[in-house]
Design a protein around this motif. Structure first.
Motif, PDB file in Angstrom:
ATOM      1  N   ASN A  89      15.605   6.175  36.537  1.00 46.35           N
ATOM      2  CA  ASN A  89      16.912   6.993  36.162  1.00 46.35           C
ATOM      3  C   ASN A  89      16.632   8.157  35.376  1.00 46.35           C
ATOM      4  O   ASN A  89      16.922   8.102  34.050  1.00 46.35           O
ATOM      5  CB  ASN A  89      18.110   6.205  36.120  1.00 46.35           C
ATOM      6  N   GLU A  90      16.212   9.144  35.795  1.00 46.82           N
ATOM      7  CA  GLU A  90      15.810  10.283  35.084  1.00 46.82           C
ATOM      8  C   GLU A  90      17.089  10.979  34.320  1.00 46.82           C
ATOM      9  O   GLU A  90      17.056  11.734  33.314  1.00 46.82           O
ATOM     10  CB  GLU A  90      15.492  11.585  35.998  1.00 46.82           C
ATOM     11  N   ASN A  91      18.373  10.675  34.869  1.00 45.05           N
ATOM     12  CA  ASN A  91      19.701  11.175  34.342  1.00 45.05           C
ATOM     13  C   ASN A  91      20.224  10.326  33.214  1.00 45.05           C
ATOM     14  O   ASN A  91      21.217  10.572  32.649  1.00 45.05           O
ATOM     15  CB  ASN A  91      20.863  11.602  35.275  1.00 45.05           C
ATOM     16  N   ALA A  92      19.354   9.386  32.911  1.00 44.71           N
ATOM     17  CA  ALA A  92      20.052   8.244  31.924  1.00 44.71           C
ATOM     18  C   ALA A  92      20.162   8.964  30.655  1.00 44.71           C
ATOM     19  O   ALA A  92      19.289   9.756  30.124  1.00 44.71           O
ATOM     20  CB  ALA A  92      19.029   7.321  31.612  1.00 44.71           C
ATOM     21  N   GLU A  93      21.368   8.832  29.850  1.00 45.60           N
ATOM     22  CA  GLU A  93      21.600   9.643  28.778  1.00 45.60           C
ATOM     23  C   GLU A  93      20.840   9.028  27.394  1.00 45.60           C
ATOM     24  O   GLU A  93      20.318   7.694  27.290  1.00 45.60           O
ATOM     25  CB  GLU A  93      23.142   9.097  28.288  1.00 45.60           C
ATOM     26  N   ALA A  94      20.433   9.954  26.744  1.00 47.06           N
ATOM     27  CA  ALA A  94      19.545   9.478  25.477  1.00 47.06           C
ATOM     28  C   ALA A  94      20.560   9.204  24.185  1.00 47.06           C
ATOM     29  O   ALA A  94      21.243  10.489  23.832  1.00 47.06           O
ATOM     30  CB  ALA A  94      18.411  10.655  24.933  1.00 47.06           C
ATOM     31  N   THR A  95      20.647   8.152  23.787  1.00 43.50           N
ATOM     32  CA  THR A  95      21.452   7.968  22.572  1.00 43.50           C
ATOM     33  C   THR A  95      21.018   8.536  21.133  1.00 43.50           C
ATOM     34  O   THR A  95      19.703   8.731  21.284  1.00 43.50           O
ATOM     35  CB  THR A  95      21.920   6.721  22.468  1.00 43.50           C
ATOM     36  N   ALA A  96      21.741   8.745  20.238  1.00 45.25           N
ATOM     37  CA  ALA A  96      21.357   8.830  19.012  1.00 45.25           C
ATOM     38  C   ALA A  96      20.004   8.135  18.235  1.00 45.25           C
ATOM     39  O   ALA A  96      19.116   9.073  17.835  1.00 45.25           O
ATOM     40  CB  ALA A  96      22.326   9.230  17.856  1.00 45.25           C
ATOM     41  N   GLN A  97      20.171   6.933  18.634  1.00 45.52           N
ATOM     42  CA  GLN A  97      19.078   6.166  18.024  1.00 45.52           C
ATOM     43  C   GLN A  97      17.826   6.080  18.643  1.00 45.52           C
ATOM     44  O   GLN A  97      16.678   5.744  18.367  1.00 45.52           O
ATOM     45  CB  GLN A  97      19.537   4.743  17.810  1.00 45.52           C
ATOM     46  N   MET A  98      17.779   6.636  20.096  1.00 45.25           N
ATOM     47  CA  MET A  98      16.431   6.855  20.719  1.00 45.25           C
ATOM     48  C   MET A  98      15.786   8.217  20.825  1.00 45.25           C
ATOM     49  O   MET A  98      14.787   8.197  20.808  1.00 45.25           O
ATOM     50  CB  MET A  98      17.290   6.509  22.279  1.00 45.25           C
ATOM     51  N   PHE A 125      16.641   0.312  18.685  1.00 40.17           N
ATOM     52  CA  PHE A 125      16.904   0.130  19.843  1.00 40.17           C
ATOM     53  C   PHE A 125      17.763  -1.257  20.306  1.00 40.17           C
ATOM     54  O   PHE A 125      18.424  -1.170  21.452  1.00 40.17           O
ATOM     55  CB  PHE A 125      15.394   0.161  20.704  1.00 40.17           C
ATOM     56  N   ASN A 126      17.515  -2.032  19.439  1.00 37.72           N
ATOM     57  CA  ASN A 126      17.978  -3.294  20.046  1.00 37.72           C
ATOM     58  C   ASN A 126      19.369  -3.677  19.261  1.00 37.72           C
ATOM     59  O   ASN A 126      20.066  -4.797  19.368  1.00 37.72           O
ATOM     60  CB  ASN A 126      17.244  -4.547  19.869  1.00 37.72           C
ATOM     61  N   ASN A 127      19.979  -2.714  18.396  1.00 39.12           N
ATOM     62  CA  ASN A 127      21.075  -2.818  17.752  1.00 39.12           C
ATOM     63  C   ASN A 127      21.399  -3.917  16.856  1.00 39.12           C
ATOM     64  O   ASN A 127      22.381  -4.662  16.667  1.00 39.12           O
ATOM     65  CB  ASN A 127      22.328  -2.906  18.799  1.00 39.12           C
ATOM     66  N   ASP A 128      20.162  -4.522  16.330  1.00 37.50           N
ATOM     67  CA  ASP A 128      20.308  -5.316  15.078  1.00 37.50           C
ATOM     68  C   ASP A 128      20.412  -4.847  13.631  1.00 37.50           C
ATOM     69  O   ASP A 128      20.149  -5.785  12.777  1.00 37.50           O
ATOM     70  CB  ASP A 128      19.176  -6.475  15.592  1.00 37.50           C
ATOM     71  N   ARG A 129      20.514  -3.624  13.682  1.00 34.97           N
ATOM     72  CA  ARG A 129      20.816  -2.991  12.330  1.00 34.97           C
ATOM     73  C   ARG A 129      19.620  -2.886  11.506  1.00 34.97           C
ATOM     74  O   ARG A 129      19.409  -2.640  10.341  1.00 34.97           O
ATOM     75  CB  ARG A 129      21.826  -3.458  11.523  1.00 34.97           C
ATOM     76  N   GLN A 130      18.344  -3.006  12.147  1.00 39.14           N
ATOM     77  CA  GLN A 130      17.038  -2.886  11.260  1.00 39.14           C
ATOM     78  C   GLN A 130      16.130  -2.572  12.546  1.00 39.14           C
ATOM     79  O   GLN A 130      16.157  -2.452  13.717  1.00 39.14           O
ATOM     80  CB  GLN A 130      16.450  -4.164  10.919  1.00 39.14           C
ATOM     81  N   VAL A 131      15.116  -1.580  11.889  1.00 35.73           N
ATOM     82  CA  VAL A 131      13.794  -1.097  12.813  1.00 35.73           C
ATOM     83  C   VAL A 131      12.734  -1.918  12.512  1.00 35.73           C
ATOM     84  O   VAL A 131      12.087  -1.825  11.247  1.00 35.73           O
ATOM     85  CB  VAL A 131      13.716   0.354  12.486  1.00 35.73           C
ATOM     86  N   ASP A 132      12.107  -2.369  13.579  1.00 35.11           N
ATOM     87  CA  ASP A 132      11.019  -3.266  13.496  1.00 35.11           C
ATOM     88  C   ASP A 132      10.088  -3.428  14.768  1.00 35.11           C
ATOM     89  O   ASP A 132      10.421  -2.731  15.697  1.00 35.11           O
ATOM     90  CB  ASP A 132      11.351  -4.892  12.937  1.00 35.11           C
ATOM     91  N   SER A 133       9.295  -4.368  14.881  1.00 33.56           N
ATOM     92  CA  SER A 133       8.413  -4.300  16.312  1.00 33.56           C
ATOM     93  C   SER A 133       9.152  -4.633  17.377  1.00 33.56           C
ATOM     94  O   SER A 133       8.861  -4.316  18.617  1.00 33.56           O
ATOM     95  CB  SER A 133       7.397  -5.210  16.045  1.00 33.56           C
ATOM     96  N   VAL A 178      24.981   5.021  13.182  1.00 36.02           N
ATOM     97  CA  VAL A 178      23.591   5.118  14.080  1.00 36.02           C
ATOM     98  C   VAL A 178      22.401   4.934  13.021  1.00 36.02           C
ATOM     99  O   VAL A 178      22.293   5.832  12.349  1.00 36.02           O
ATOM    100  CB  VAL A 178      23.915   6.057  14.799  1.00 36.02           C
ATOM    101  N   ILE A 179      21.561   3.971  13.413  1.00 31.66           N
ATOM    102  CA  ILE A 179      20.236   3.771  12.974  1.00 31.66           C
ATOM    103  C   ILE A 179      19.332   4.271  13.760  1.00 31.66           C
ATOM    104  O   ILE A 179      19.071   3.771  14.752  1.00 31.66           O
ATOM    105  CB  ILE A 179      20.087   2.386  12.271  1.00 31.66           C
ATOM    106  N   ALA A 180      18.455   5.427  13.473  1.00 34.08           N
ATOM    107  CA  ALA A 180      17.636   6.050  14.446  1.00 34.08           C
ATOM    108  C   ALA A 180      16.336   4.714  14.516  1.00 34.08           C
ATOM    109  O   ALA A 180      15.886   4.326  13.493  1.00 34.08           O
ATOM    110  CB  ALA A 180      16.970   7.147  13.825  1.00 34.08           C
ATOM    111  N   GLY A 181      16.104   4.818  15.700  1.00 36.16           N
ATOM    112  CA  GLY A 181      15.070   3.783  15.921  1.00 36.16           C
ATOM    113  C   GLY A 181      15.420   2.253  16.154  1.00 36.16           C
ATOM    114  O   GLY A 181      14.613   1.435  16.500  1.00 36.16           O
TER     115      GLY A 181
END
Length: 501
Positions: free
Chosen positions: A462-471, A438-446, A433-436
């Protein structure tokens, strides 16, 4: 006759696949001569001379590591009885001749470990009517020993051989019996109707059809690697019960119960051809261990024909003797999804078992493939955890004890042929898991900032939506605006890392 002559007899059998008279042996002299040359040059010291023999009426080979025996006998076709085949394991056909393998001890129970199974067999060569079973014959020993491994036979070094009344000590690998790199072709199968009781084991699968089903002329042929064919000719038993299940099962209680999760997964690759007409299903059932008061079954129906969903659920109702009854209660559609390019509807069915000594509720999750109702040929690759993970209240632990493909017959006639049924346990490679990201492209950018903003909007809906590790970037167990602020700071270079838990 010394041991080297004995081995020559063993090896000579490789080249002859039918009932052999002394005349026939003479006509094969050149082949036997070639075999003798091979053994002299490749197995024994140079200069030793082997002589061929003209066959035998009885043979017994003993092995070590593990200790095991194979006995070879001729039997007239008319003398084959249920009692002879009481512990029938399977049949090997070579050049039109049949050899029935029978365990010398019965399978003890459903949960016998594979390593505990009896490793001693009697092999009956079926002699055509009018053939003298006391006349010498030559068995294709190498092919029979190799083929017997499908039934669970394990061979080590040969330590003792006996032909009729002559017995010899030896120490020789089975591979010494092979004349060339090419092995004669043979067909391995098990005719389930031949066994007296219990299961048939082949290549780690348990095969089963009820004895009374076979008694009415219905046929089930088990084949290597989980394949089988069934011919349904007579359904009169359905006058007193709802269904008949015939199946191939990967019974994990014979090896080790399996923890199914995102990492430890099960894959199924199958191909089925059928010419059935009537009510039936081709169903994979994943059975798990559970507490006594709540049991869960997972079923993946790759085809249901002639029934709607409620009728299919009800078909599993049954009476189990006086005071015991398994009853369907209700069902609901809980989800629809796509897996491996095929659409499924997921249902939750509720049953109750009323017993003389215990009662319990049982839940059955049923995934029904939607594009095979009229198909006569269908195949698929199934990721079991992918299906089970669609269930919202999936238990934290799923200890799988069996995976079974059943022909669930509720009134069908015709034939079904499972040409492939490959069930494998495997380990998924779970990406780090790469923190940040969000679009699962294996890098963190704009682009992740854009995805995070959309995720914030979805969170409002949806207040009950699960927070994943990268979020969950601030590691507080939630995803909110504070995480978005951290992400923007990281992308702009204001911070180098996210907070650690």
């Amino acid at each position: 006759m010394n041991i080297k002559k004995t081995l020559a007899v063993l090896s000579a059998s490789l080249m002859t696949f039918s009932y052999v008279s002394s005349t026939a042996v003479c006509s094969s002299a050149s082949l036997i001569s070639d075999l003798v040359d091979k053994l002299n040059n490749d197995v024994f010291e140079y200069g030793n001379t082997l002589e061929a023999a003209d066959g035998f009426t009885y043979a017994k080979i003993s092995f070590s590591s593990p200790d095991s025996t194979l006995e070879f006998k001729n039997v007239a076709e008319s003398d084959i009885t249920k009692d002879i085949l009481r512990n029938y394991a399977g049949t090997i056909e070579i050049s039109g001749e049949k050899y029935h393998f029978v365990r010398q001890k019965a399978l003890q129970n459903y949960s016998n470990q594979l390593s505990e199974l009896d490793n001693n067999y009697t092999v009956y060569r079926v002699c055509p009517e009018g053939t003298d079973t006391d006349e010498n014959s030559i068995f294709p020993l190498y092919e029979l020993i190799e083929g017997a491994q499908h039934f669970g036979f394990v061979s080590g070094k040969m330590t003792n051989v006996k032909f009729d009344e002559n017995e010899y000590k030896c120490s020789c690998d089975v591979s010494a019996l092979k004349l060339s790199d090419k092995t004669a072709e043979y067909d391995v199968y098990s005719d389930i109707s031949k066994r007296l009781t219990g299961y048939i084991l082949m290549d780690g699968y348990d095969f089963y059809t009820p004895e009374y089903n076979a008694a009415y002329g219905n046929e089930m042929i088990a084949r290597p690697n989980g394949g089988f064919s069934i011919t349904s000719k007579d359904n009169r038993i359905l006058n007193i019960q709802n269904y008949v299940d015939s199946y191939a099962e990967l019974n994990l209680t014979r090896s080790a119960i399996y923890d199914l999760n995102a990492k430890n997964d099960i894959s199924i690759d199958y191909k089925i051809n059928d010419s059935l007409e009537g009510k039936y299903g081709m169903v994979y059932t994943i059975t798990t261990e559970s507490s006594s008061d709540k049991r869960i079954n997972y079923r993946i129906a790759e085809k249901i024909s002639g029934m709607d969903i409620e009728e299919f659920f009800k078909s599993y109702e049954q009476s189990l003797g006086i005071g015991n009854h398994y009853e369907f209660k209700s069902y609901d559609l809980v989800n629809s999804y796509t897996a491996n390019g095929h659409k499924y509807d997921l249902y939750k069915g509720n049953y109750h078992f009323y017993g003389e000594f215990q009662s319990y509720d049982e839940t059955c999750y049923l995934a029904v493939r939607k594009d095979t109702a009229d198909a006569k040929s269908y195949e698929n690759s199934i990721d079991v955890y992918e299906h089970i993970s669609r269930i919202a209240d999936i238990p934290a632990e799923n200890k799988v004890i069996s995976v079974e493909l059943s022909f669930h017959n509720c009134g069908a006639l015709g034939k079904v042929d499972v040409t492939k049924n490959d069930i494998k346990l495997f380990e998924n490679v779970i990406p780090e898991v790469i923190a940040g990201d969000f679009n699962n492209d294996r890098q963190v950018d704009s682009m992740d900032i854009v995805s995070a903003r959309y995720a914030i909007i979805s969170k409002l809906d949806n207040e009950n939506a699960e927070a994943t590790a990268q979020m969950d970037l601030n590691k507080n167990g939630n995803f909110d605006v504070a995480d978005l602020v951290l992400l923007q700071s990281f992308v702009l270079g204001k911070i180098k890392t996210f907070p650690q838990a």
